[in-house]
Design an enzyme around this catalytic site. Structure first.
Site, PDB file in Angstrom:
ATOM      1  N   THR A   9       0.864  -1.176   0.000  1.00  0.00           N
ATOM      2  CA  THR A   9       0.000   0.000   0.000  1.00  0.00           C
ATOM      3  C   THR A   9       0.909   1.238   0.000  1.00  0.00           C
ATOM      4  O   THR A   9       1.365   1.660  -1.047  1.00  0.00           O
ATOM      5  CB  THR A   9      -0.971   0.002   1.202  1.00  0.00           C
ATOM      6  OG1 THR A   9      -0.244  -0.263   2.402  1.00  0.00           O
ATOM      7  CG2 THR A   9      -2.052  -1.050   1.025  1.00  0.00           C
ATOM      8  N   ASN A  59       0.215  10.572   5.450  1.00  0.00           N
ATOM      9  CA  ASN A  59      -1.072  10.239   6.026  1.00  0.00           C
ATOM     10  C   ASN A  59      -2.128  11.316   5.781  1.00  0.00           C
ATOM     11  O   ASN A  59      -3.319  11.019   5.723  1.00  0.00           O
ATOM     12  CB  ASN A  59      -0.909   9.948   7.516  1.00  0.00           C
ATOM     13  CG  ASN A  59      -0.320   8.574   7.719  1.00  0.00           C
ATOM     14  OD1 ASN A  59      -1.005   7.571   7.627  1.00  0.00           O
ATOM     15  ND2 ASN A  59       0.986   8.507   7.980  1.00  0.00           N
ATOM     16  N   SER A 112      -5.783  10.543  -1.251  1.00  0.00           N
ATOM     17  CA  SER A 112      -5.726  11.348  -2.479  1.00  0.00           C
ATOM     18  C   SER A 112      -5.395  10.487  -3.694  1.00  0.00           C
ATOM     19  O   SER A 112      -4.688   9.501  -3.580  1.00  0.00           O
ATOM     20  CB  SER A 112      -4.679  12.449  -2.340  1.00  0.00           C
ATOM     21  OG  SER A 112      -4.990  13.271  -1.243  1.00  0.00           O
ATOM     22  N   LYS A 165       3.836  -6.834   4.221  1.00  0.00           N
ATOM     23  CA  LYS A 165       3.588  -5.446   3.837  1.00  0.00           C
ATOM     24  C   LYS A 165       3.244  -4.652   5.082  1.00  0.00           C
ATOM     25  O   LYS A 165       2.742  -5.185   6.079  1.00  0.00           O
ATOM     26  CB  LYS A 165       2.466  -5.325   2.798  1.00  0.00           C
ATOM     27  CG  LYS A 165       1.070  -5.736   3.235  1.00  0.00           C
ATOM     28  CD  LYS A 165       0.292  -4.742   4.073  1.00  0.00           C
ATOM     29  CE  LYS A 165       0.226  -3.372   3.415  1.00  0.00           C
ATOM     30  NZ  LYS A 165      -0.530  -2.419   4.333  1.00  0.00           N
ATOM     31  N   GLU A 204       6.506   4.801   7.258  1.00  0.00           N
ATOM     32  CA  GLU A 204       6.132   5.999   6.503  1.00  0.00           C
ATOM     33  C   GLU A 204       6.979   7.187   6.926  1.00  0.00           C
ATOM     34  O   GLU A 204       6.943   7.625   8.078  1.00  0.00           O
ATOM     35  CB  GLU A 204       4.645   6.290   6.707  1.00  0.00           C
ATOM     36  CG  GLU A 204       3.770   5.257   6.016  1.00  0.00           C
ATOM     37  CD  GLU A 204       2.300   5.375   6.358  1.00  0.00           C
ATOM     38  OE1 GLU A 204       1.497   4.787   5.610  1.00  0.00           O
ATOM     39  OE2 GLU A 204       1.954   6.028   7.357  1.00  0.00           O
ATOM     40  N   THR A 251       1.344  -7.810  13.267  1.00  0.00           N
ATOM     41  CA  THR A 251       0.946  -6.520  12.735  1.00  0.00           C
ATOM     42  C   THR A 251       1.169  -6.528  11.236  1.00  0.00           C
ATOM     43  O   THR A 251       2.029  -7.236  10.762  1.00  0.00           O
ATOM     44  CB  THR A 251       1.717  -5.391  13.440  1.00  0.00           C
ATOM     45  OG1 THR A 251       0.897  -4.235  13.482  1.00  0.00           O
ATOM     46  CG2 THR A 251       3.025  -5.063  12.806  1.00  0.00           C
TER      47      THR A 251
END
Length: 405
Positions: free
Chosen positions: A152, A400, A405, A178, A276, A189
């Site tokens: 993702t 985030n 978007s 992932k 991230e 997780t």
């Protein structure tokens, strides 16, 4: 940019006999990208899983747990990205079952023999029509492509293999994972899938996955948020031949578990390295506790503190933030005068305060590294725990804020 993550091109990813991988492009969120993975299993395979403890667990998690509890002979796993199918109620469960039914008809098995998995945006209906339409167009793939198909916000696919020889029989373990955000364990997780050609009974497989999850995927945190979709699966195809591992007392159990744990460690740490916006990979080790639980509580208090994580991003040795996190971790009888805090090899605090010999230039030197170890010595027992985390950068907020978007 992931922090010192080994490129997939440098991984020697090995096929697992009895496990077939297929990918497709369903256009769930974006066009022209692999977003659907099918893992088909030969008859006789055994499957075990652990799942999120989030009470809003996704529809596919609910179905997977129910099917495994019924002891069904699993024939395939189907994974989509771009949509989590979580917070979708009864309709979400029905959509997941429709996908399972379509794949089951194609494979000539029962609907309950298919385990569904989803990852992506929560509270949005699953585009079940797109997924079912894409299933017939799936094509055979390798493990590298499978890893790409479940991404993702990951910046890089995550996969690894291990081999070991037991009594002259060569065994293979290969896994993919992932995850880059909404990462904080409460069982395992993210999504993780490991397959082996070793022969392992269902009870032993169930124990293995719990033990390995607790020592790997249950030891990572990126942002302190536990996902609705976390699933970690272990598949035994039994195609290698050799002895059946039917007990924890079997001579093969310990060496096999060691290889499995080593593989799980690599995959779990790869998730943190690709957190991230991450720029630092941080190991938090707490030693000398009365029990593992309190060591983990302290480690996680450090690992999920936004103040600690932003200090690491800035390479700012504002290390009082670490002491504050230790203090609020919930170990109410902690004697802070006995505690020692290290940043790599630098003793920062002891005897309840700053180490008189500590120089901020030493802290600055360590904080500028891309990989850092925080070590806390409690001096109250022999237990220890290690957690892996990353820093918070400006990009974490940007990623985030723009997620949909």
């Amino acid at each position: 940019m992931a922090v010192n993550l080994k490129p997939l091109a440098e991984q020697n990813l090995l096929a697992v006999a009895g496990v077939e991988l297929m990918v497709a492009e369903a256009g769930i969120k974006k066009a022209n990208r692999k977003d659907l993975l099918v893992i088909r299993l030969d008859e006789g395979a055994t499957v075990a899983g652990v799942f999120t403890q989030n009470r809003f667990c996704a529809a596919p998690v609910q179905i997977c747990k129910a099917n495994l509890e019924q002891g069904v002979a699993v024939r395939a796993l189907v994974i989509n990205t771009g949509n989590a199918n979580a917070g979708t109620g009864a309709a979400g469960r029905e959509h997941a079952l429709q996908v399972c039914a379509a794949l089951a008809e194609d494979l000539g098995c029962q609907t309950e023999q298919i385990l569904p998995f989803s990852t992506g945006v929560i509270l949005e209906p699953l585009p079940v029509g797109k997924i079912i339409e894409a299933l017939p167009g799936r094509r055979t793939a390798c493990w590298a492509e499978a890893a790409e198909a479940i991404m993702t916000t990951d910046t890089a696919p995550k996969a690894a293999s291990r081999t070991l020889v037991l009594d002259g029989v060569s065994l293979v373990l290969t896994g993919i994972a992932k995850g880059a955000g909404m990462i904080h364990p409460n069982m395992a997780t993210m999504l993780g899938f490991i397959a082996t050609d070793a022969a392992i009974t269902q009870p032993v497989l169930n124990q293995l996955i719990r033990e390995v999850a607790d020592q790997s995927f249950n030891c990572i945190s990126i942002d302190g948020d536990t996902s609705t979709n976390d699933s970690f699966m272990l598949v035994s195809s039994a195609k290698a031949g050799g002895a059946l591992i039917d007990s924890v007392d079997h001579s093969h159990y310990v060496p096999f578990k060691a290889a499995l744990l080593d593989l799980a460690h690599e995959l779990a740490q790869a998730i943190v390295r690709d957190g991230e916006g991450a720029t630092k990979f941080i190991t938090v080790k707490v030693e000398g506790g009365r029990g593992v639980a309190e060591c983990k509580d302290i480690a996680y208090a450090i690992a999920r503190s936004p103040l600690v994580k932003t200090a690491f991003f800035a390479s700012d040795p504002n290390l009082g933030r670490l002491l504050a996190a230790i203090g609020y971790a919930g170990v109410h009888d902690l004697d802070v005068d006995r505690l020692s805090l290290y940043l790599d090899d630098v003793l920062v605090a002891c005897e309840g305060g700053r180490n008189p010999a500590y120089q901020e230039t030493d802290g600055q030197r360590v904080m500028q590294q891309s990989e850092i170890t925080v070590r806390v010595v409690l001096e109250r027992g022999v237990a220890e725990a290690t957690v892996w985390t990353c820093d918070f950068s400006y990009d974490y907020v940007r990623i985030n804020a723009d997620y949909r978007s």
